[in-house]
Design a protein around this motif. Sequence first.
Motif, PDB file in Angstrom:
ATOM      1  N   ILE A   1      56.797 -13.037   0.389  1.00 28.65           N
ATOM      2  CA  ILE A   1      55.970 -13.935   0.548  1.00 28.65           C
ATOM      3  C   ILE A   1      56.674 -15.135   0.674  1.00 28.65           C
ATOM      4  O   ILE A   1      56.017 -15.921   1.355  1.00 28.65           O
ATOM      5  N   THR A   2      57.776 -15.568   0.111  1.00 28.76           N
ATOM      6  CA  THR A   2      58.454 -16.917   0.226  1.00 28.76           C
ATOM      7  C   THR A   2      58.848 -17.032   2.041  1.00 28.76           C
ATOM      8  O   THR A   2      58.574 -17.952   2.435  1.00 28.76           O
ATOM      9  N   VAL A   3      59.307 -15.818   2.378  1.00 33.89           N
ATOM     10  CA  VAL A   3      59.652 -16.040   3.814  1.00 33.89           C
ATOM     11  C   VAL A   3      58.487 -16.181   4.635  1.00 33.89           C
ATOM     12  O   VAL A   3      58.585 -17.033   5.538  1.00 33.89           O
ATOM     13  N   PHE A   4      57.307 -15.471   4.600  1.00 35.59           N
ATOM     14  CA  PHE A   4      56.162 -15.686   5.324  1.00 35.59           C
ATOM     15  C   PHE A   4      55.606 -17.013   5.295  1.00 35.59           C
ATOM     16  O   PHE A   4      55.082 -17.638   6.307  1.00 35.59           O
ATOM     17  N   LEU A   5      55.516 -17.820   4.002  1.00 32.29           N
ATOM     18  CA  LEU A   5      55.204 -18.925   3.738  1.00 32.29           C
ATOM     19  C   LEU A   5      55.894 -19.935   4.686  1.00 32.29           C
ATOM     20  O   LEU A   5      55.493 -20.946   5.055  1.00 32.29           O
TER      21      LEU A   5
END
Length: 305
Positions: free
Chosen positions: A46-50
């Motif tokens: 999720i952090t990568v996609f955000l």
Amino acid sequence: MNSPRIYLSLTVIMLIWGINVSVIKLLVGHFMPVTITALRIFTAAITVFLTLGLLGKVRMPRGKEWLYIIGGALLSVVGHHYYLSEGLSKTTAANGGLILGLGPLLTAIFSMVLLKQRPTKARLLGFLLGAFGVSFTVLAGSGGIHHGSIGDIEVFLSILSQALSFIIIKKAAESLDPKLLTGYMLLIGSLLLFLISLQKEPGGLASLTGGTPAIWAAFLFSAVLATALGHMLYNRSIGQIGAAETAIFLNLNTFFSLIGAALFLGEALLPAHFIGLLFIVPGVLLGSGSMEELILRRRRKLQQR
């Protein structure tokens, strides 16, 4: 990013990953291993996609890119993390550390066989020096290697899976942003690990209610900084300088993990650990190609005078 900056970023990543070993030990001591690993990797995804979403770099994969993503997720996320957690529960730290130290050599072998890359004599010497330094460091802290076990095989499968995934990442980087590849791999891998945890750890989700604020802060460090940011930068480096050249930096991870264990877990550092470092550092300099690059630059400057 030029080579010196890549080498510096990889060294910082190895420092973070070294500390992360101690953090993971704390996490699996409070939660069920596969469950917390699945949640940690999902949070990283999720952090990568955000992050990539804010930069406008998110897109759907196309064609063969899906094969690279699924292959990378199965090897780098599911295979590596599952077999590592299972193997280390059945073998000694000395055995596990020695087997994981084979990572750079295995990556070099796969690069030669699958990518048709031929390392120079200097780089091959670097791989051997690094492997010896890792072996010396681990053995110095454990007093020797013990008899083999099924756990040893599982740890070997773990590092074998990771080494193979580096080859896939190198191929995928030709058309897909390695940072975006990282996000998809982490997302798919975390979901598969969660399905495994439901079968192996029926009480895994219930164990998540027992964490303290300090433990969850450690979780965020591991998920966001070590797993998300660390893997984005590491996989980008594979695309820039090569799988084998990047993997040689994993030798530093062994030493930094000892530093982290001494600082955060109170484990002892021995003089012999620093002797091992004397082999690891030149191994990294030679195996990564940075020493050859420095020599070539000096030769060019001398020729220009």
